[in-house]
Design an enzyme around this catalytic site. Structure first.
Site, mmCIF file in Angstrom:
data_model
loop_
_atom_site.group_PDB
_atom_site.id
_atom_site.type_symbol
_atom_site.label_atom_id
_atom_site.label_comp_id
_atom_site.label_asym_id
_atom_site.label_seq_id
_atom_site.Cartn_x
_atom_site.Cartn_y
_atom_site.Cartn_z
ATOM 1 N N HIS A 14 0.876 -1.195 0.000
ATOM 2 C CA HIS A 14 0.000 0.000 0.000
ATOM 3 C C HIS A 14 0.903 1.232 0.000
ATOM 4 O O HIS A 14 1.482 1.577 1.028
ATOM 5 C CB HIS A 14 -0.904 0.002 1.230
ATOM 6 C CG HIS A 14 -1.861 1.156 1.266
ATOM 7 N ND1 HIS A 14 -3.184 1.023 1.614
ATOM 8 C CD2 HIS A 14 -1.698 2.476 1.022
ATOM 9 C CE1 HIS A 14 -3.778 2.190 1.575
ATOM 10 N NE2 HIS A 14 -2.888 3.109 1.212
ATOM 11 N N HIS A 16 1.584 5.380 -1.655
ATOM 12 C CA HIS A 16 1.210 6.567 -2.437
ATOM 13 C C HIS A 16 2.472 7.167 -3.043
ATOM 14 O O HIS A 16 3.375 7.580 -2.304
ATOM 15 C CB HIS A 16 0.535 7.614 -1.546
ATOM 16 C CG HIS A 16 -0.754 7.131 -0.972
ATOM 17 N ND1 HIS A 16 -1.979 7.310 -1.598
ATOM 18 C CD2 HIS A 16 -1.014 6.437 0.166
ATOM 19 C CE1 HIS A 16 -2.924 6.762 -0.860
ATOM 20 N NE2 HIS A 16 -2.380 6.223 0.206
ATOM 21 N N ASN A 42 -5.211 7.293 -5.975
ATOM 22 C CA ASN A 42 -5.954 8.530 -5.642
ATOM 23 C C ASN A 42 -5.212 9.789 -6.086
ATOM 24 O O ASN A 42 -4.939 10.678 -5.301
ATOM 25 C CB ASN A 42 -6.297 8.581 -4.144
ATOM 26 C CG ASN A 42 -5.070 8.614 -3.240
ATOM 27 O OD1 ASN A 42 -4.006 8.122 -3.605
ATOM 28 N ND2 ASN A 42 -5.227 9.178 -2.054
ATOM 29 N N LYS A 100 -9.190 -0.433 -5.860
ATOM 30 C CA LYS A 100 -9.257 0.229 -4.555
ATOM 31 C C LYS A 100 -10.631 0.842 -4.334
ATOM 32 O O LYS A 100 -11.124 1.599 -5.190
ATOM 33 C CB LYS A 100 -8.187 1.323 -4.493
ATOM 34 C CG LYS A 100 -8.197 2.150 -3.219
ATOM 35 C CD LYS A 100 -7.714 1.360 -2.008
ATOM 36 C CE LYS A 100 -7.897 2.135 -0.723
ATOM 37 N NZ LYS A 100 -6.682 2.475 -0.044
ATOM 38 N N HIS A 137 -10.457 0.898 1.805
ATOM 39 C CA HIS A 137 -10.289 1.880 2.888
ATOM 40 C C HIS A 137 -11.530 1.702 3.768
ATOM 41 O O HIS A 137 -12.622 2.151 3.415
ATOM 42 C CB HIS A 137 -10.191 3.304 2.327
ATOM 43 C CG HIS A 137 -9.954 4.330 3.400
ATOM 44 N ND1 HIS A 137 -8.788 5.049 3.511
ATOM 45 C CD2 HIS A 137 -10.734 4.714 4.439
ATOM 46 C CE1 HIS A 137 -8.855 5.843 4.569
ATOM 47 N NE2 HIS A 137 -10.031 5.664 5.147
ATOM 48 N N HIS A 175 -4.683 -0.799 5.890
ATOM 49 C CA HIS A 175 -4.267 -0.010 7.061
ATOM 50 C C HIS A 175 -5.225 -0.178 8.246
ATOM 51 O O HIS A 175 -5.813 0.782 8.745
ATOM 52 C CB HIS A 175 -4.074 1.475 6.729
ATOM 53 C CG HIS A 175 -5.101 2.098 5.828
ATOM 54 N ND1 HIS A 175 -6.445 2.010 6.056
ATOM 55 C CD2 HIS A 175 -4.966 2.840 4.706
ATOM 56 C CE1 HIS A 175 -7.082 2.656 5.113
ATOM 57 N NE2 HIS A 175 -6.218 3.168 4.280
ATOM 58 N N ASP A 248 1.362 2.559 3.526
ATOM 59 C CA ASP A 248 0.534 3.755 3.348
ATOM 60 C C ASP A 248 1.396 5.015 3.440
ATOM 61 O O ASP A 248 0.901 6.069 3.861
ATOM 62 C CB ASP A 248 -0.618 3.802 4.360
ATOM 63 C CG ASP A 248 -1.727 4.759 3.924
ATOM 64 O OD1 ASP A 248 -1.710 5.206 2.766
ATOM 65 O OD2 ASP A 248 -2.601 5.061 4.758
HETATM 66 O O1 DOR Z 1 -3.384 9.218 5.766
HETATM 67 C C1 DOR Z 1 -3.744 8.934 4.626
HETATM 68 N N1 DOR Z 1 -3.215 9.543 3.538
HETATM 69 N N2 DOR Z 1 -4.723 8.051 4.475
HETATM 70 C C2 DOR Z 1 -5.263 7.803 3.297
HETATM 71 O O2 DOR Z 1 -6.160 7.015 3.235
HETATM 72 C C3 DOR Z 1 -4.840 8.566 2.088
HETATM 73 C C4 DOR Z 1 -3.495 9.076 2.229
HETATM 74 C C5 DOR Z 1 -3.153 10.118 1.183
HETATM 75 O O3 DOR Z 1 -3.405 9.878 0.007
HETATM 76 O O4 DOR Z 1 -2.598 11.147 1.537
HETATM 77 ZN ZN ZN Z 2 -3.393 5.071 1.579
#
Ligand code: DOR
Ligand code: ZN
Length: 348
Positions: A14, A16, A42, A100, A137, A175, A248
């Site tokens: 997971h 980003h 995202n 997702k 999520h 998470h 995450d």
């Molecule tokens: O803390 C987070 N940041 N939780 C998420 O689900 C998304 C992520 C983000 O994209 O910044």
């Molecule tokens: Zn995330």
């Protein structure tokens, strides 16, 4: 005394990476230690179609510095308009590893997410048919549900009914932050697993709020009380293959974190393996780290573990990690657990 621990190269289930300048700055932080990652979709706008996923994957590979190897495992962002045929062909072409589900409004860039799970039933049935996993999520977003209860209410009112309705659906509860989530995943029948982040193993809600608000500890789902943190630690070291690493790691620039309305996300890519070694050592379970970080995730996704290794070394004196990484968009603060770290990954 310095000692070391060699593991199969870990994967991050997971992650980003964002796009553009941020992508270029954060990608090496993960690729230095990790072989593969499930890439969150995202972006603004989100990665919704197979074509979007192909284009994003190519941008990630183009951003990878020479000499580094890394495999991005792509996901699609489920919307109420997702075309099941497009998703199935992206899967058949090997372009995507999972889909997702963001409940609309749950977190960063989730406005295009799902408002009513009933509206994506046909897509989820198709996914169950073709064996395409759903990463969730797991929080409800109703205003009358307290933010600390949103995961538990999601389990009871969305996840459990969904899994009874479509039992063949392969689900990863992302998470996980509560003992309720851990218990659910441990006890449930059928095809379910959960990812656990590095930061949720290291902090609880006191770390965010006691002695002044710490915006760099704010993430979603928000860290819960210490008893939940304890349950996450026990699950991570349990050797149960249903629980594995998904960091995450979620970069936001400092101005976006240190703000009157700060963004959610902890950026842990830089020192995640050192943090995990610290936690597993504290728990007397260093022998369980390889399963959690390197073996259970690939098994879950039907992949072989990486064939290379990394070596973690424990030093006698604290190891210094950069406080921030610089990006063309501004600085991004690296997760600081609030105590020294003695572990580092050996350069190879
Ligand atoms: O803390 C987070 N940041 N939780 C998420 O689900 C998304 C992520 C983000 O994209 O910044
Ligand atoms: Zn995330």
């Amino acid at each position: 005394m310095t000692y070391s621990l060699t593991l199969r190269r870990p994967d991050d289930w997971h992650l980003h990476l964002r796009d553009g300048a941020m992508l270029r700055a954060v990608l090496p932080e993960t690729a230095r230690h990790f072989g593969r990652s499930i890439i969150m979709p995202n972006l603004m706008p989100p990665v919704v179609t197979g074509d979007d996923a192909r284009a994003y994957r190519d941008r990630i590979l183009a951003a990878l510095p020479d000499g580094m190897t890394f495999t991005p495992l792509m996901t699609l962002y489920l919307t109420e308009g997702t075309d099941p045929n497009d998703l199935a062909s992206a899967h058949a072409a090997g372009l995507i590893t999972a889909v997702k589900l963001y409940p609309a409004g749950a977190t960063t860039n989730s406005a295009s997410g799902v408002r009513d799970i009933g509206n994506v039933r046909a897509v989820l049935e198709r996914m169950a048919e073709i064996g395409l996993p759903l990463c969730i999520h797991g929080e409800v977003t109703r205003h009358n549900v307290d933010i600390f209860d949103r995961e538990k209410v999601f389990l009871d009112t969305v996840l459990d009914p969904l899994r009874r309705d479509i039992p063949q659906l392969k689900v990863t509860l992302e998470h996980v932050t509560t003992s309720d989530g851990i218990d659910y995943v441990r006890e449930a029948s059928g095809d379910i697993a959960a990812t656990i982040t590095t930061h949720h193993l290291m902090i609880n809600r006191n770390h965010i709020l006691v002695g002044g608000i710490k915006p760099h500890y704010y993430c979603l789902p928000v860290a819960k009380r210490a008893t939940h943190q304890e349950a996450l630690r026990k699950a991570a070291i349990s050797g149960n293959p249903r629980f594995f690493l998904g960091t995450d790691s979620a970069p936001h620039t400092d101005p976006n974190k240190e703000s009157a309305c700060g963004c959610a996300g902890c950026f842990t890519a830089t020192n995640t393996m050192a943090c995990l070694a610290h936690v597993f050592e504290e728990e007397g379970a260093l022998d369980k780290l390889e399963g959690f970080a390197s073996l259970f995730g690939p098994a879950r996704y039907g992949l072989a573990p990486n064939d290379t290794t990394i070596t973690l070394v424990k030093e006698d004196t604290p190891v210094t990690y950069p406080a921030k990484i610089e990006t063309e968009d501004g600085p991004v603060t690296v997760f600081d657990p609030g105590h020294p770290l003695f572990w580092r990954v050996l350069d190879q």
